[in-house]
Design an enzyme around this catalytic site. Sequence first.
Site, PDB file in Angstrom:
ATOM      1  N   THR A   1       0.834  -1.212   0.000  1.00  0.00           N
ATOM      2  CA  THR A   1       0.000   0.000   0.000  1.00  0.00           C
ATOM      3  C   THR A   1       0.864   1.256   0.000  1.00  0.00           C
ATOM      4  O   THR A   1       0.553   2.237  -0.673  1.00  0.00           O
ATOM      5  CB  THR A   1      -0.970   0.006   1.197  1.00  0.00           C
ATOM      6  OG1 THR A   1      -1.792  -1.159   1.113  1.00  0.00           O
ATOM      7  CG2 THR A   1      -1.835   1.250   1.216  1.00  0.00           C
ATOM      8  N   CYS A   2       1.961   1.205   0.716  1.00  0.00           N
ATOM      9  CA  CYS A   2       2.853   2.360   0.805  1.00  0.00           C
ATOM     10  C   CYS A   2       3.436   2.710  -0.560  1.00  0.00           C
ATOM     11  O   CYS A   2       3.527   3.880  -0.932  1.00  0.00           O
ATOM     12  CB  CYS A   2       3.971   2.085   1.800  1.00  0.00           C
ATOM     13  SG  CYS A   2       3.385   1.565   3.429  1.00  0.00           S
ATOM     14  N   SER A   3       3.828   1.690  -1.315  1.00  0.00           N
ATOM     15  CA  SER A   3       4.467   1.896  -2.619  1.00  0.00           C
ATOM     16  C   SER A   3       3.474   2.107  -3.749  1.00  0.00           C
ATOM     17  O   SER A   3       3.767   2.808  -4.713  1.00  0.00           O
ATOM     18  CB  SER A   3       5.352   0.700  -2.964  1.00  0.00           C
ATOM     19  OG  SER A   3       6.476   0.659  -2.126  1.00  0.00           O
TER      20      SER A   3
END
Length: 157
Positions: free
Chosen positions: A47-49
């Site tokens: 999700t972060c990337s």
Amino acid sequence: MIELGQKLPATTLSQLTADGMVKHDVTELFAGKKIVLFAVPGAFTPTCSEAHLPGYVVLADKLQAKGVDLIACVAVNDAFVMKAWGEVHNASELLMLGDGDASFTKALGLSMDTEGFGGIRSQRYAMVIEDGTVTLLNVEAAGEFEASTAETVLAAL
């Protein structure tokens, strides 16, 4: 947990620059500026990337147009990882900060233990900081991704 109207804790965050490692005093770094700071559980994680960091990269100019002096991303990763992650995502407009020992995250009261995933990490959040004081704090519920998006922060400014 840190609350609206409180000053950020006096800690340090690391950044790897072309000139080498820089240890930023948080109090000095955020003094006299309007900052958007968002935190992710880990660099290079799904999700972060795929969404969190890219959203801030895409909307950096719109956030700056709302008077934001600096957009910073922090994770409980070292500065080497944060620099590499920022380069992969063309995050040149963002300050990529490492909280390798989680001291900043713990001082905010926003740490979580992910056990098998990676140990102590940061909860996912976004905040607006004006002259070192928290004026907006959006902490995500576990497994959620809405309150800390670039779009949500932009709409709140």
